[in-house]
Design a protein around this motif. Structure first.
Motif, PDB file in Angstrom:
ATOM      1  N   HIS A 130       0.827  -1.207   0.000  1.00  0.00           N
ATOM      2  CA  HIS A 130       0.000   0.000   0.000  1.00  0.00           C
ATOM      3  C   HIS A 130       0.863   1.260   0.000  1.00  0.00           C
ATOM      4  N   GLN A 131       2.090   1.146  -0.528  1.00  0.00           N
ATOM      5  CA  GLN A 131       2.991   2.296  -0.681  1.00  0.00           C
ATOM      6  C   GLN A 131       3.429   2.890   0.651  1.00  0.00           C
ATOM      7  N   LEU A 132       3.491   2.049   1.675  1.00  0.00           N
ATOM      8  CA  LEU A 132       3.959   2.478   2.988  1.00  0.00           C
ATOM      9  C   LEU A 132       5.327   1.875   3.276  1.00  0.00           C
ATOM     10  N   VAL A 133       6.059   2.522   4.160  1.00  0.00           N
ATOM     11  CA  VAL A 133       7.340   2.004   4.623  1.00  0.00           C
ATOM     12  C   VAL A 133       7.149   1.537   6.061  1.00  0.00           C
ATOM     13  N   PRO A 134       7.231   0.236   6.339  1.00  0.00           N
ATOM     14  CA  PRO A 134       7.110  -0.214   7.735  1.00  0.00           C
ATOM     15  C   PRO A 134       8.084   0.539   8.626  1.00  0.00           C
ATOM     16  N   TYR A 135       7.624   0.908   9.791  1.00  0.00           N
ATOM     17  CA  TYR A 135       8.409   1.770  10.681  1.00  0.00           C
ATOM     18  C   TYR A 135       9.781   1.178  10.977  1.00  0.00           C
ATOM     19  N   THR A 136       9.833  -0.132  11.182  1.00  0.00           N
ATOM     20  CA  THR A 136      11.104  -0.762  11.536  1.00  0.00           C
ATOM     21  C   THR A 136      12.028  -0.938  10.333  1.00  0.00           C
ATOM     22  N   ASP A 137      11.522  -0.707   9.119  1.00  0.00           N
ATOM     23  CA  ASP A 137      12.356  -0.824   7.920  1.00  0.00           C
ATOM     24  C   ASP A 137      13.262   0.396   7.723  1.00  0.00           C
ATOM     25  N   ALA A 138      12.943   1.493   8.376  1.00  0.00           N
ATOM     26  CA  ALA A 138      13.692   2.726   8.137  1.00  0.00           C
ATOM     27  C   ALA A 138      14.039   3.427   9.443  1.00  0.00           C
ATOM     28  N   PRO A 139      14.877   2.818  10.280  1.00  0.00           N
ATOM     29  CA  PRO A 139      15.220   3.437  11.569  1.00  0.00           C
ATOM     30  C   PRO A 139      15.924   4.774  11.408  1.00  0.00           C
ATOM     31  N   ALA A 140      16.590   4.981  10.275  1.00  0.00           N
ATOM     32  CA  ALA A 140      17.315   6.239  10.075  1.00  0.00           C
ATOM     33  C   ALA A 140      16.370   7.427   9.985  1.00  0.00           C
ATOM     34  N   LEU A 141      15.125   7.197   9.556  1.00  0.00           N
ATOM     35  CA  LEU A 141      14.187   8.314   9.431  1.00  0.00           C
ATOM     36  C   LEU A 141      13.880   8.935  10.788  1.00  0.00           C
ATOM     37  N   ALA A 142      13.707   8.108  11.802  1.00  0.00           N
ATOM     38  CA  ALA A 142      13.470   8.639  13.142  1.00  0.00           C
ATOM     39  C   ALA A 142      14.711   9.349  13.674  1.00  0.00           C
ATOM     40  N   GLU A 143      15.884   8.782  13.400  1.00  0.00           N
ATOM     41  CA  GLU A 143      17.132   9.365  13.883  1.00  0.00           C
ATOM     42  C   GLU A 143      17.408  10.727  13.230  1.00  0.00           C
ATOM     43  N   GLN A 144      16.970  10.877  11.971  1.00  0.00           N
ATOM     44  CA  GLN A 144      17.253  12.099  11.228  1.00  0.00           C
ATOM     45  C   GLN A 144      16.105  13.099  11.264  1.00  0.00           C
ATOM     46  N   ASP A 145      15.090  12.829  12.053  1.00  0.00           N
ATOM     47  CA  ASP A 145      13.885  13.656  11.998  1.00  0.00           C
ATOM     48  C   ASP A 145      14.156  15.113  12.365  1.00  0.00           C
ATOM     49  N   ASN A 146      14.892  15.344  13.422  1.00  0.00           N
ATOM     50  CA  ASN A 146      15.172  16.728  13.823  1.00  0.00           C
ATOM     51  C   ASN A 146      15.948  17.481  12.748  1.00  0.00           C
ATOM     52  N   ALA A 147      16.915  16.820  12.133  1.00  0.00           N
ATOM     53  CA  ALA A 147      17.702  17.457  11.080  1.00  0.00           C
ATOM     54  C   ALA A 147      16.820  17.763   9.862  1.00  0.00           C
ATOM     55  N   ARG A 148      15.938  16.847   9.528  1.00  0.00           N
ATOM     56  CA  ARG A 148      15.016  17.066   8.411  1.00  0.00           C
ATOM     57  C   ARG A 148      14.130  18.270   8.681  1.00  0.00           C
ATOM     58  N   ARG A 149      13.531  18.319   9.861  1.00  0.00           N
ATOM     59  CA  ARG A 149      12.623  19.412  10.188  1.00  0.00           C
ATOM     60  C   ARG A 149      13.360  20.741  10.229  1.00  0.00           C
ATOM     61  N   ALA A 150      14.557  20.739  10.773  1.00  0.00           N
ATOM     62  CA  ALA A 150      15.341  21.972  10.832  1.00  0.00           C
ATOM     63  C   ALA A 150      15.656  22.481   9.424  1.00  0.00           C
ATOM     64  N   LYS A 151      15.954  21.571   8.509  1.00  0.00           N
ATOM     65  CA  LYS A 151      16.248  21.948   7.131  1.00  0.00           C
ATOM     66  C   LYS A 151      15.034  22.577   6.461  1.00  0.00           C
ATOM     67  N   ILE A 152      13.856  21.962   6.642  1.00  0.00           N
ATOM     68  CA  ILE A 152      12.628  22.488   6.040  1.00  0.00           C
ATOM     69  C   ILE A 152      12.306  23.868   6.603  1.00  0.00           C
ATOM     70  N   LEU A 153      12.372  23.993   7.911  1.00  0.00           N
ATOM     71  CA  LEU A 153      12.043  25.280   8.535  1.00  0.00           C
ATOM     72  C   LEU A 153      13.047  26.365   8.146  1.00  0.00           C
ATOM     73  N   ALA A 154      14.322  25.993   8.003  1.00  0.00           N
ATOM     74  CA  ALA A 154      15.332  26.970   7.614  1.00  0.00           C
ATOM     75  C   ALA A 154      15.038  27.533   6.231  1.00  0.00           C
ATOM     76  N   GLU A 155      14.523  26.681   5.329  1.00  0.00           N
ATOM     77  CA  GLU A 155      14.159  27.156   3.996  1.00  0.00           C
ATOM     78  C   GLU A 155      13.052  28.200   4.063  1.00  0.00           C
ATOM     79  N   ASN A 156      12.271  28.163   5.122  1.00  0.00           N
ATOM     80  CA  ASN A 156      11.182  29.118   5.284  1.00  0.00           C
ATOM     81  C   ASN A 156      11.503  30.210   6.301  1.00  0.00           C
ATOM     82  N   GLY A 157      12.765  30.272   6.713  1.00  0.00           N
ATOM     83  CA  GLY A 157      13.197  31.324   7.623  1.00  0.00           C
ATOM     84  C   GLY A 157      12.652  31.180   9.032  1.00  0.00           C
ATOM     85  N   ILE A 158      12.427  29.938   9.475  1.00  0.00           N
ATOM     86  CA  ILE A 158      11.842  29.684  10.792  1.00  0.00           C
ATOM     87  C   ILE A 158      12.844  28.916  11.650  1.00  0.00           C
ATOM     88  N   LYS A 159      12.986  29.311  12.909  1.00  0.00           N
ATOM     89  CA  LYS A 159      13.844  28.591  13.833  1.00  0.00           C
ATOM     90  C   LYS A 159      13.152  27.324  14.316  1.00  0.00           C
TER      91      LYS A 159
END
Length: 327
Positions: free
Chosen positions: A283-312
């Motif tokens: 169903h086009q989903l990624v099982p949570y345990t298949d991608a542990p790096a996504l949880a580990e990188q979540d803060n960095a991902r969010r910071a990158k997105i917010l930085a593009e919009n000028g938000i801390k």
């Protein structure tokens, strides 16, 4: 139920279950005589209520597999995130489906179990010539600062922004948390719907529409067009790699004070099996345990997105937003 759920997958995976059900209906006696069903019929049904993202992506097929195994029955009531969380909190449902983590407050007493990742997908009408939007453009569109398709490379026509009405909707909340830093951010979306399924239906009728839903909901829907973000198309591969930035965990949510706790725990263990993970992938989903790096990188991902919009990057209570704290 949404008519756009993948019929081919259901037929392929559950034809044996369907045949058994048809035989029972034809004889009217099989249920009483079958040795495989007493345990399931003796246990009360687990009531699931929540958003269409988890219903279409996980629960409908998993519920059928659970019933086929003879372990019990799931009564599925798809509507939206807020209704599911409220029902679990007040004991009128046993499990909720949510495309976001806990928002704190009364939800702090609920248990959020992340089961898969889904892409948050911007959709428009197939006739719309715009195929890509940047993170910054999405921020400006939702803020009401970009209002015409010609401003993002399209025709001279208004951008009709669609959204789900509930401020706590999982898909809307997760998208706004990513691009604004907070999930309850008000946006310039005058066209509101009760859930993502209704939003998708509306987009099919409007050449100037734009709205957010999930990959699991529209991957096979030719009546809408998925828009790439920052040049990356949403897919299982791009979510798994983290190159598509707009993704969210899907959660199953329970109440630890529920009298059906043992039955719920058994279902949650069933969710972790390889068979259920295979259903998620189909169903086009990624099982949570298949991608542990996504949880580990979540803060960095969010910071990158917010930085593009000028938000801390905001300071948040990890227990209120991270599924990892509730596994």
């Amino acid at each position: 139920m949404s008519t756009r759920i993948s019929r081919l997958l259901i037929v392929a995976l559950f034809s044996a279950c369907a045949a058994t059900g048809a035989l029972a209906a034809a004889t009217g006696k099989t249920k009483a005589k079958s040795p495989a069903k007493p345990a399931a019929s003796a246990a009360p049904a687990l009531v699931w209520r929540g958003d269409y993202a988890t219903a279409r992506g996980v629960v409908e097929d998993v519920g059928k597999a659970w019933e086929k195994s003879g372990k019990g029955r799931i009564e599925i009531q798809p509507f939206n995130t807020a209704s599911g969380l409220d029902a679990v909190a007040h004991g009128t449902a046993d499990i909720a489906g949510s495309a976001r983590g806990s928002a704190g407050g009364t939800e702090s007493d609920l248990v959020f179990l992340p089961v898969a990742y889904d892409a948050l997908v911007m959709i428009t009408h197939p006739s719309n010539q715009v195929s890509n939007l940047t993170i910054a453009q999405l921020h400006q569109i939702y803020f009401g600062k970009i209002t015409n398709w010609k401003e993002v490379g399209g025709k001279d026509a208004p951008i009709n922004l669609y959204a789900v009405a509930s401020p706590g909707d999982g898909v809307e909340y997760s998208l706004r948390r990513l691009i604004f830093g907070r999930g309850n951010q008000p946006v310039a979306a005058p066209r509101l719907y009760v859930n993502t399924a209704k939003l998708e239906e509306a987009v099919t009728l409007d050449p100037n529409a734009l709205g957010v839903t999930t990959l699991s909901g529209v991957a096979s829907n030719s009546k809408v067009k998925m828009v790439s973000v920052d040049g990356t198309r949403p897919s299982v591969a791009t979510v798994t790699s983290g190159s598509y930035l707009l993704y969210t965990p899907l959660y199953l949510v329970t109440n630890k004070n529920n009298p059906k706790a043992a039955q719920i725990e058994a279902f949650m263990e069933f969710i972790k099996t390889d068979a259920v993970k295979a259903l998620a992938r189909q169903h086009q989903l990624v099982p949570y345990t298949d991608a542990p790096a996504l949880a580990e990188q979540d803060n960095a991902r969010r910071a990158k997105i917010l930085a593009e919009n000028g938000i801390k990057m905001p300071v948040e209570d990890p227990a209120s937003v991270s599924g990892a704290a509730h596994q």
